[in-house]
Scaffold this active site. Structure first.
Site, PDB file in Angstrom:
ATOM      1  N   CYS A   2      10.288  -6.842  -8.954  1.00 48.38           N
ATOM      2  CA  CYS A   2      10.715  -7.961  -9.778  1.00 48.38           C
ATOM      3  C   CYS A   2       9.913  -8.021 -11.095  1.00 48.38           C
ATOM      4  O   CYS A   2       8.688  -7.934 -11.093  1.00 48.38           O
ATOM      5  CB  CYS A   2      10.567  -9.321  -9.103  1.00 48.38           C
ATOM      6  SG  CYS A   2      11.500  -9.492  -7.604  1.00 48.38           S
ATOM      7  N   ARG A  27      10.653  -2.386 -12.571  1.00 44.08           N
ATOM      8  CA  ARG A  27      10.029  -3.145 -11.483  1.00 44.08           C
ATOM      9  C   ARG A  27      11.033  -3.556 -10.408  1.00 44.08           C
ATOM     10  O   ARG A  27      10.646  -4.025  -9.338  1.00 44.08           O
ATOM     11  CB  ARG A  27       9.357  -4.408 -12.045  1.00 44.08           C
ATOM     12  CG  ARG A  27       8.269  -4.114 -13.051  1.00 44.08           C
ATOM     13  CD  ARG A  27       7.664  -5.401 -13.551  1.00 44.08           C
ATOM     14  NE  ARG A  27       6.969  -6.097 -12.494  1.00 44.08           N
ATOM     15  CZ  ARG A  27       5.710  -5.910 -12.162  1.00 44.08           C
ATOM     16  NH1 ARG A  27       4.992  -5.031 -12.822  1.00 44.08           N
ATOM     17  NH2 ARG A  27       5.166  -6.581 -11.185  1.00 44.08           N
ATOM     18  N   TRP A  76      13.952  -7.018  -7.305  1.00 47.26           N
ATOM     19  CA  TRP A  76      13.936  -6.060  -6.194  1.00 47.26           C
ATOM     20  C   TRP A  76      13.992  -6.935  -4.950  1.00 47.26           C
ATOM     21  O   TRP A  76      13.064  -7.679  -4.653  1.00 47.26           O
ATOM     22  CB  TRP A  76      12.647  -5.242  -6.224  1.00 47.26           C
ATOM     23  CG  TRP A  76      12.608  -4.155  -5.196  1.00 47.26           C
ATOM     24  CD1 TRP A  76      13.147  -2.907  -5.302  1.00 47.26           C
ATOM     25  CD2 TRP A  76      11.965  -4.202  -3.915  1.00 47.26           C
ATOM     26  NE1 TRP A  76      12.895  -2.191  -4.157  1.00 47.26           N
ATOM     27  CE2 TRP A  76      12.173  -2.953  -3.291  1.00 47.26           C
ATOM     28  CE3 TRP A  76      11.243  -5.177  -3.225  1.00 47.26           C
ATOM     29  CZ2 TRP A  76      11.682  -2.656  -2.030  1.00 47.26           C
ATOM     30  CZ3 TRP A  76      10.753  -4.877  -1.967  1.00 47.26           C
ATOM     31  CH2 TRP A  76      10.976  -3.628  -1.386  1.00 47.26           C
ATOM     32  N   ASN A 102       8.338 -13.689  -8.464  1.00 44.87           N
ATOM     33  CA  ASN A 102       8.018 -12.338  -7.998  1.00 44.87           C
ATOM     34  C   ASN A 102       7.052 -12.505  -6.838  1.00 44.87           C
ATOM     35  O   ASN A 102       6.053 -13.208  -6.976  1.00 44.87           O
ATOM     36  CB  ASN A 102       7.356 -11.553  -9.142  1.00 44.87           C
ATOM     37  CG  ASN A 102       6.815 -10.214  -8.684  1.00 44.87           C
ATOM     38  OD1 ASN A 102       7.341  -9.614  -7.756  1.00 44.87           O
ATOM     39  ND2 ASN A 102       5.772  -9.744  -9.343  1.00 44.87           N
ATOM     40  N   GLY A 103       7.343 -11.875  -5.703  1.00 44.03           N
ATOM     41  CA  GLY A 103       6.432 -11.974  -4.556  1.00 44.03           C
ATOM     42  C   GLY A 103       7.178 -12.438  -3.321  1.00 44.03           C
ATOM     43  O   GLY A 103       8.409 -12.401  -3.276  1.00 44.03           O
ATOM     44  N   GLU A 485       2.824  15.995  -2.653  1.00 40.66           N
ATOM     45  CA  GLU A 485       3.381  15.357  -3.849  1.00 40.66           C
ATOM     46  C   GLU A 485       4.752  15.958  -4.198  1.00 40.66           C
ATOM     47  O   GLU A 485       5.691  15.237  -4.536  1.00 40.66           O
ATOM     48  CB  GLU A 485       2.385  15.503  -5.017  1.00 40.66           C
ATOM     49  CG  GLU A 485       2.924  15.255  -6.421  1.00 40.66           C
ATOM     50  CD  GLU A 485       3.360  13.813  -6.694  1.00 40.66           C
ATOM     51  OE1 GLU A 485       3.206  12.951  -5.810  1.00 40.66           O
ATOM     52  OE2 GLU A 485       3.887  13.575  -7.792  1.00 40.66           O
ATOM     53  N   LYS A 489       8.137  13.669  -4.277  1.00 38.65           N
ATOM     54  CA  LYS A 489       8.943  13.521  -5.500  1.00 38.65           C
ATOM     55  C   LYS A 489      10.393  13.904  -5.238  1.00 38.65           C
ATOM     56  O   LYS A 489      11.318  13.279  -5.717  1.00 38.65           O
ATOM     57  CB  LYS A 489       8.324  14.387  -6.594  1.00 38.65           C
ATOM     58  CG  LYS A 489       8.407  13.858  -7.947  1.00 38.65           C
ATOM     59  CD  LYS A 489       7.301  12.934  -8.405  1.00 38.65           C
ATOM     60  CE  LYS A 489       6.806  11.885  -7.476  1.00 38.65           C
ATOM     61  NZ  LYS A 489       5.588  11.241  -7.919  1.00 38.65           N
ATOM     62  N   GLU A 492      12.152  11.267  -3.098  1.00 37.43           N
ATOM     63  CA  GLU A 492      12.272  10.008  -3.806  1.00 37.43           C
ATOM     64  C   GLU A 492      13.418   9.997  -4.812  1.00 37.43           C
ATOM     65  O   GLU A 492      14.139   9.006  -4.912  1.00 37.43           O
ATOM     66  CB  GLU A 492      10.933   9.796  -4.533  1.00 37.43           C
ATOM     67  CG  GLU A 492      10.753   8.505  -5.208  1.00 37.43           C
ATOM     68  CD  GLU A 492       9.394   8.422  -5.895  1.00 37.43           C
ATOM     69  OE1 GLU A 492       8.660   9.436  -5.958  1.00 37.43           O
ATOM     70  OE2 GLU A 492       9.073   7.335  -6.384  1.00 37.43           O
ATOM     71  N   HIS A 508       1.207  25.929  13.923  1.00 33.89           N
ATOM     72  CA  HIS A 508       0.944  24.989  15.010  1.00 33.89           C
ATOM     73  C   HIS A 508       2.163  24.109  15.289  1.00 33.89           C
ATOM     74  O   HIS A 508       2.038  23.081  15.942  1.00 33.89           O
ATOM     75  CB  HIS A 508      -0.278  24.131  14.680  1.00 33.89           C
ATOM     76  CG  HIS A 508      -1.520  24.950  14.491  1.00 33.89           C
ATOM     77  ND1 HIS A 508      -2.188  25.539  15.546  1.00 33.89           N
ATOM     78  CD2 HIS A 508      -2.179  25.330  13.372  1.00 33.89           C
ATOM     79  CE1 HIS A 508      -3.215  26.237  15.075  1.00 33.89           C
ATOM     80  NE2 HIS A 508      -3.230  26.118  13.755  1.00 33.89           N
ATOM     81  N   LYS A 611       9.154   0.252  -9.072  1.00 28.94           N
ATOM     82  CA  LYS A 611       7.939   0.932  -9.518  1.00 28.94           C
ATOM     83  C   LYS A 611       6.682   0.276  -8.977  1.00 28.94           C
ATOM     84  O   LYS A 611       5.738   0.946  -8.602  1.00 28.94           O
ATOM     85  CB  LYS A 611       7.902   0.942 -11.038  1.00 28.94           C
ATOM     86  CG  LYS A 611       6.663   1.598 -11.589  1.00 28.94           C
ATOM     87  CD  LYS A 611       7.012   2.802 -12.381  1.00 28.94           C
ATOM     88  CE  LYS A 611       5.814   3.621 -12.767  1.00 28.94           C
ATOM     89  NZ  LYS A 611       5.779   4.882 -12.018  1.00 28.94           N
TER      90      LYS A 611
HETATM   91  C1  F6R Z   1       5.873   8.045  -6.155  1.00 29.42           C
HETATM   92  C2  F6R Z   1       5.342   6.779  -6.588  1.00 29.42           C
HETATM   93  C3  F6R Z   1       4.699   5.903  -5.569  1.00 29.42           C
HETATM   94  C4  F6R Z   1       3.424   5.258  -6.165  1.00 29.42           C
HETATM   95  C5  F6R Z   1       2.831   4.254  -5.174  1.00 29.42           C
HETATM   96  C6  F6R Z   1       1.567   3.624  -5.699  1.00 29.42           C
HETATM   97  O1  F6R Z   1       6.424   8.754  -7.222  1.00 29.42           O
HETATM   98  O2  F6R Z   1       5.422   6.428  -7.729  1.00 29.42           O
HETATM   99  O3  F6R Z   1       4.409   6.587  -4.394  1.00 29.42           O
HETATM  100  O4  F6R Z   1       2.511   6.266  -6.456  1.00 29.42           O
HETATM  101  O5  F6R Z   1       3.774   3.247  -4.917  1.00 29.42           O
HETATM  102  O6  F6R Z   1       1.803   2.957  -6.901  1.00 29.42           O
HETATM  103  P1  F6R Z   1       0.603   2.527  -7.832  1.00 29.42           P
HETATM  104  O7  F6R Z   1      -0.025   3.776  -8.353  1.00 29.42           O
HETATM  105  O8  F6R Z   1       1.213   1.701  -8.913  1.00 29.42           O
HETATM  106  O9  F6R Z   1      -0.354   1.748  -6.974  1.00 29.42           O
END
Ligand code: F6R
Length: 616
Positions: A2, A27, A76, A102-103, A485, A489, A492, A508, A611
């Protein structure tokens, strides 16, 4: 999760709200809405499920009377699905009062029962509407929006940033925050509130950070901040270092494409100003040596991509600073009664600085007596404010939901920190530090070479792989977090099942997954700087190749040993082992983006995600 914006001033507010929401849309993008007190003293609202564009189109087709006081929200969903009715703002007091949030309000059910028993009715399934109705009731009692806010927030449990305006009080927006972000933008005869500075950076770079449990009232001329009891509090001014253009897409097809292209600068800018005469000097850590001398252990806490950066950082902190390091997912940390105390340094990593899981873990660590240091990319964010020390990453605003340039900046900050701690603890000589610094300083140019040399090649074969149903990523040593990672990615943004494994772990169990045609990315360590590991990984490649896997090797320029066994080779420049992750991750970011694009997906706003995850 949000995004929130508020505006008071002399200008018509709708465009300001909508363009602020566009910058905050990362967000959350389930629905969006605005409320504006129009020139006639009426309160107009419009809210629509779907991305901000749906709201924009609606406003274009059916304009709303404009005015100079307004609030806007991009959502969100938490309580209630992404529908028009659940979108914010929520109205109360005979539709004269509008609230955005937000929250999560944890005690909303009991408050709702109380209000229902008093005869109030509700039009949505949200926890926010409960706060709105409560605020309406309090406003009826006091006729003062700030007083009503104070009475309302004292009843709320959980995490919230709330903004409200009332038709009868034009020129006033009131906000409150607990465990959710809110910053103030100071303009000339106008003021702003935002979830982060992106909301108003195109209008002003003068900002104030609001502390926990504080209430702010903005009018065009004045900003007043008090605590929940009504006492005035000091607020911390800061200048926003990002300019508005940095948060724009420019000519790029997506924010993610732009942000991957900025990985060299993210590393260079994070180093800038922190190296003098070949040695690391982090101004933010001046006078804080005791944070590093009086400890016998470091725990790194973070989530997702930031946690993988932490895993890479562990190798550097242990190798250079000779201090034991554990890396933990922040959401697991505080629920297992960890053994921590004054001799523990807890390093949190967060791009947004608002991730609730990480914030709660930091608070827990502080309460348990540990020292806390935060690595963060966002000024004015909550996590650094809750920590004993901060090392900012200077990646610039990251808008795409998938973190890319912030990841390389986080690793860079961890390396600078490891070299700093190594010096303070006497584990490294100046010469040893200078050698590593020189390697680090060479990284931006090497990343630029990967981008220039491999981007087209990777995008091409990502296109061929658009029908792939599963991808495996393998790595050893620092290549292991990079494999994780790469897999994250891909999941996601391309919605393809992907998993990362430590290459040695394959035999294993996971090797059973390999069948003919299974694509496997392998991070191949340098044959020059890690010959032993290189030989082991080449053996791992042969094992899976023998079972029909399709191998995509990320290997150093000139490494010919992988050629007989690899279907594709993505080249990275020669680097010492600890610096390889900063290079090897770049092809993986390009690949995930290329594959999602080939599938026609929105790489910036993948489904179900936001995000900044400001709920637990
Ligand atoms: C993946 C991604 C998330 C963030 C995670 C932590 O691409 O963006 O896994 O890395 O939600 O977010 P921050 O760094 O904002 O605490």
């Amino acid at each position: 999760m949000c995004g929130i914006i508020g505006y008071v001033g002399p200008r018509p507010s709708q465009d300001i709200l909508i363009s602020g929401l566009a910058r905050l849309e990362y967000r959350g993008y389930d629905s969006a809405g605005i409320a504006v007190i129009d020139g006639e003293g009426g309160l107009g609202t419009r809210k629509r499920a779907g991305k901000l564009q749906v709201l924009r189109d609606d406003l274009a087709a059916h304009p709303l009377a404009d005015g100079t006081t307004g609030i806007g929200h991009t959502r969100w969903a938490t309580h209630g699905g992404p529908t028009d009715a659940n979108a914010h703002p929520h109205l109360a007091d005979d539709d004269k009062l509008a609230v955005i949030h937000n929250g999560i309000i944890e005690n909303f059910a009991e408050l709702k029962s109380e209000l229902v028993a008093e005869g109030y009715t509700f039009r949505s399934e949200t926890d926010t509407e409960v706060a709105a109705v409560l605020l309406g009731r309090e406003y009826q009692a006091s006729g003062d929006l700030v007083e009503a806010f104070r009475a309302t927030v004292s009843r709320l449990e959980g995490a919230f940033t709330l903004l409200a305006l009332h038709r009868d009080q034009p020129g006033l927006v009131v906000g409150a925050r607990r465990n959710s972000p809110l910053v103030i933008g100071l303009g000339d005869g106008e003021n702003f509130l935002g979830s982060d500075v992106a909301a108003f950076v195109e209008h002003t770079r003068h900002a104030l950070a609001i502390g926990q449990d504080e209430i702010v009232a903005i009018t065009p001329q004045e900003v007043t901040v008090t605590d929940f009891s009504g006492d005035a509090v000091d607020v911390e001014p800061f200048e926003v270092v990002w300019d508005a253009a940095a948060a724009d897409k420019g000519g790029w097809s997506s924010f993610m494409a732009k942000e991957v292209s900025e990985e060299p600068e993210a590393v260079a800018n994070t180093i800038r100003g922190r190296v003098h005469d070949g040695l690391v000097q982090i101004p933010e850590l001046d006078g804080l040596d005791e944070l590093f001398t009086g400890i016998d252990r470091v725990i790194v806490i973070a989530c997702g991509t930031a946690a993988y950066a932490g895993m890479v950082g562990k190798y550097a902190l242990e190798q250079w600073a000779r201090v034991p390091v554990d890396v933990e997912l922040a959401h697991e940390f505080r629920y297992r009664d960890p053994v921590i105390g004054p001799r523990t340094l807890v390093v949190s990593i967060s791009q947004s600085g608002e991730t609730m899981d990480t914030l709660m873990a930091v608070k827990y660590a502080r309460e348990a007596g540990a020292k806390t240091l935060s690595i963060c990319n966002t000024q004015g964010a909550t996590i650094p404010r809750e920590s004993d020390a901060i090392v900012y990453t200077h990646a610039g605003p990251e808008v795409a939901v998938a973190s890319t340039k912030a990841f390389v900046a986080q690793i860079t900050a961890l390396y600078l920190l490891a070299l700093h701690v190594g010096r303070v603890r006497g584990a490294l000589t100046d010469e040893a530090i200078a050698e590593q610094v020189a390697q680090l300083e060479a990284v931006p140019e090497k990343i630029a070479r990967v981008l220039a040399g491999e981007q087209e090649h990777i995008e091409q074969f990502a296109h061929w792989m658009a029908d792939t149903r599963s991808v495996i990523f393998l790595g050893r040593h620092v290549g292991y977090p990079i494999a994780l990672e790469g897999a994250l990615k891909l999941k996601e943004i391309s919605y393809i099942h992907a998993e990362g494994f430590a290459a040695g772990e394959l035999k294993h169990g996971p090797i059973a997954l390999i069948e003919p045609g299974q694509p496997v990315f392998v991070m191949v360590p340098s044959p020059t700087s890690s010959p032993l590991l290189h030989a082991k990984v080449v053996s791992n490649i042969q094992e899976i190749r023998a079972r029909g896997a399709r191998i995509i090797a990320v290997a150093e320029e000139g490494d010919a040993a992988v050629l007989p066994f690899a279907d594709e080779v993505l080249r990275i420049p020669l680097a010492e082992p600890l610096f390889e992750p900063l290079l090897a991750v770049v092809p993986l970011h390009i690949f995930a983006m290329g594959l999602a694009t080939a599938k026609g997906l929105d790489v910036d706003q993948p489904r179900n995600l936001a995000k900044s995850v400001t709920v637990e």
